[in-house]
Motif scaffolding. Structure first.
Motif, PDB file in Angstrom:
ATOM      1  N   ASN A  74     -60.250 -72.126  21.386  1.00 67.33           N
ATOM      2  CA  ASN A  74     -61.456 -72.952  21.270  1.00 67.33           C
ATOM      3  C   ASN A  74     -61.151 -74.439  21.158  1.00 67.33           C
ATOM      4  O   ASN A  74     -61.911 -75.271  21.677  1.00 67.33           O
ATOM      5  CB  ASN A  74     -62.275 -72.510  20.053  1.00 67.33           C
ATOM      6  CG  ASN A  74     -62.768 -71.081  20.164  1.00 67.33           C
ATOM      7  OD1 ASN A  74     -62.904 -70.562  21.269  1.00 67.33           O
ATOM      8  ND2 ASN A  74     -63.012 -70.430  19.039  1.00 67.33           N
ATOM      9  N   PHE A  75     -60.059 -74.785  20.462  1.00 73.81           N
ATOM     10  CA  PHE A  75     -59.757 -76.198  20.215  1.00 73.81           C
ATOM     11  C   PHE A  75     -58.523 -76.698  20.956  1.00 73.81           C
ATOM     12  O   PHE A  75     -58.377 -77.895  21.156  1.00 73.81           O
ATOM     13  CB  PHE A  75     -59.575 -76.442  18.713  1.00 73.81           C
ATOM     14  CG  PHE A  75     -60.832 -76.251  17.916  1.00 73.81           C
ATOM     15  CD1 PHE A  75     -61.774 -77.259  17.825  1.00 73.81           C
ATOM     16  CD2 PHE A  75     -61.083 -75.067  17.269  1.00 73.81           C
ATOM     17  CE1 PHE A  75     -62.943 -77.098  17.103  1.00 73.81           C
ATOM     18  CE2 PHE A  75     -62.249 -74.874  16.536  1.00 73.81           C
ATOM     19  CZ  PHE A  75     -63.187 -75.889  16.462  1.00 73.81           C
ATOM     20  N   ARG A  76     -57.602 -75.798  21.344  1.00 70.20           N
ATOM     21  CA  ARG A  76     -56.346 -76.231  21.960  1.00 70.20           C
ATOM     22  C   ARG A  76     -56.105 -75.596  23.315  1.00 70.20           C
ATOM     23  O   ARG A  76     -55.024 -75.752  23.875  1.00 70.20           O
ATOM     24  CB  ARG A  76     -55.160 -75.902  21.031  1.00 70.20           C
ATOM     25  CG  ARG A  76     -55.258 -76.542  19.663  1.00 70.20           C
ATOM     26  CD  ARG A  76     -55.136 -78.048  19.715  1.00 70.20           C
ATOM     27  NE  ARG A  76     -55.799 -78.650  18.555  1.00 70.20           N
ATOM     28  CZ  ARG A  76     -56.278 -79.866  18.513  1.00 70.20           C
ATOM     29  NH1 ARG A  76     -56.193 -80.640  19.577  1.00 70.20           N
ATOM     30  NH2 ARG A  76     -56.867 -80.328  17.433  1.00 70.20           N
ATOM     31  N   GLY A  77     -57.078 -74.865  23.841  1.00 76.86           N
ATOM     32  CA  GLY A  77     -56.890 -74.212  25.127  1.00 76.86           C
ATOM     33  C   GLY A  77     -56.557 -75.185  26.243  1.00 76.86           C
ATOM     34  O   GLY A  77     -55.601 -74.970  27.017  1.00 76.86           O
ATOM     35  N   ASP A  78     -57.305 -76.264  26.341  1.00 78.95           N
ATOM     36  CA  ASP A  78     -57.046 -77.270  27.377  1.00 78.95           C
ATOM     37  C   ASP A  78     -55.702 -77.955  27.148  1.00 78.95           C
ATOM     38  O   ASP A  78     -54.998 -78.300  28.110  1.00 78.95           O
ATOM     39  CB  ASP A  78     -58.171 -78.313  27.395  1.00 78.95           C
ATOM     40  CG  ASP A  78     -59.481 -77.746  27.928  1.00 78.95           C
ATOM     41  OD1 ASP A  78     -59.481 -77.244  29.063  1.00 78.95           O
ATOM     42  OD2 ASP A  78     -60.488 -77.808  27.208  1.00 78.95           O
TER      43      ASP A  78
END
Length: 379
Positions: free
Chosen positions: A18-22
């Motif tokens: 959710n927060f570090r996927g990209d």
């Protein structure tokens, strides 16, 4: 720089997506081998991490309690992961991963770039327990992060607090990023077609520090005066001492004052349907992801003039900043939008522009990878 092994350490497996996927995808695209460490990877998260090109790793972590024996186990397991996977750099975020990963990596002589994503409950300092926890965390931070190559902050206030409390020295290498960033394609812009039926949305953990109770009080007052206005609330119920009673929320929902959606995954759809985003938080935020997502979708923002929150608003341009824990201060801008609905479209456009200028996840990830490249070149 190819084939360097980076270990990202989180306290919650889902946050890696959710927060570090990209960020994980960007690291992989830049030639890094990425190892994603967290407690208890569910099968769906594990599959998503693998699809991004990362290798999931697990370690034990007592996320909420303070048990020295369990905490020592976490450090020992992290050291094992670093050695077994030939990790070249450790990138932890949130309190316990930063502290324990830093200790483990320093003992293994592996460089650390740590991300301070907000100081949360302990540094809000509203109770005796919080103040005791704050002093304990300060000590642990001092012991763990002073050897880190770079400490990345999401706002200048947290950096200043670390200096004032002597947690880090003025000589410590630091950097700043504007939160975790937001994917501007996923959270696409939709121009608001506003009417007299103005709707507000708050998305947050259902705890007092997020300003939930204040929002509900404002809804009671404004709904009586402007029956056509809507006040939406999204969030999962909590078990913490400061949790908002689910019964209280459901009662307001039954009365037609609050529209309670519970936990939702399709936040961007709700942001597109609603007009104004509200976050009256007095929690010690880093830079709330929800306000960045709202900016990207084209919602004006009402939030507090407090640490982290204030970063998402240009006063009077894309929203308003209010005094924390002040009901009248919250009601005033909400009533302004109800009585001036045409301003919603204008400020919403400005929110999107601000997101494109400052909060684009590609900008944030490039800054972080530049920092990692620099540290590895110096090591």
């Amino acid at each position: 720089m190819d084939n360097k092994n980076i270990m990202i350490v989180a306290s919650l497996s889902a946050s890696l997506i959710n927060f570090r996927g990209d960020f994980i995808k960007s690291l992989v695209d830049n030639g890094y081998m990425v190892f994603a460490a967290a407690p208890d990877h569910p099968s769906n998260i594990r599959s998503k991490l693998v699809s991004l090109g990362a290798t999931p790793l697990q370690f034990n972590l007592n996320r909420t309690g303070l048990n020295p024996f369990k905490d020592m186990t976490s450090i020992s397991e992290l050291k094992g992961l670093i050695k077994d996977n030939n990790i070249d750099l450790v990138f932890p975020y949130t309190v316990k991963p930063v502290i324990y990963s830093s200790i483990a990596a320093n003992q293994c002589n592996v460089p650390v770039v740590s991300l301070i994503t907000g100081l949360g409950y302990a540094f809000t300092g509203l109770s005796t327990k919080a103040r005791l926890l704050q002093r304990f965390n300060e000590t642990l931070y001092k012991l763990s992060i002073r050897k880190n190559k770079v400490i990345v902050f999401q706002n200048k206030d947290d950096h200043q607090l670390f200096l004032d409390r002597n947690i880090i020295s003025k000589e410590q290498s630091v950097a700043f990023v504007s939160g975790s960033g937001v994917n501007l394609n996923q959270f696409s812009f939709q121009e608001k077609n506003t009417s007299d039926k103005v709707s507000f949305l708050l998305v947050a953990r259902l705890i007092k520090e997020k300003g939930i109770a204040l929002y509900m009080e404002a809804a009671k007052i404004l709904k009586a005066k402007y029956p056509q206005a809507e006040f939406h609330l999204i969030g999962a119920t909590e078990t913490s001492p400061s949790a908002i009673s689910e019964n209280e929320i459901n009662e307001l929902h039954k009365e037609g004052i609050i529209v309670f959606h519970g936990k939702q995954r399709n936040i961007e759809e709700h942001l597109h349907k609603r007009d104004v985003f509200v976050l009256p938080s007095y929690y010690r935020e880093g830079l709330p992801r929800t306000t960045l997502e709202a900016c990207a979708c084209g919602n004006p923002i009402i939030t507090t003039d407090s640490v982290g929150c204030r970063e998402s608003v240009k006063e009077g341009i894309n929203g308003f900043l209010i005094e924390p824990q002040n009901l009248e201060a919250l009601i005033k801008p909400m009533e302004y939008f109800i009585t001036n609905p045409k301003k919603i479209r204008e400020m919403g456009i400005n929110s999107r522009k601000y997101a494109e200028e400052r909060f684009d996840v590609d900008i944030i990830n490039k800054d972080l990878i530049d920092i990692i490249n620099y540290v590895l070149q110096q090591s």
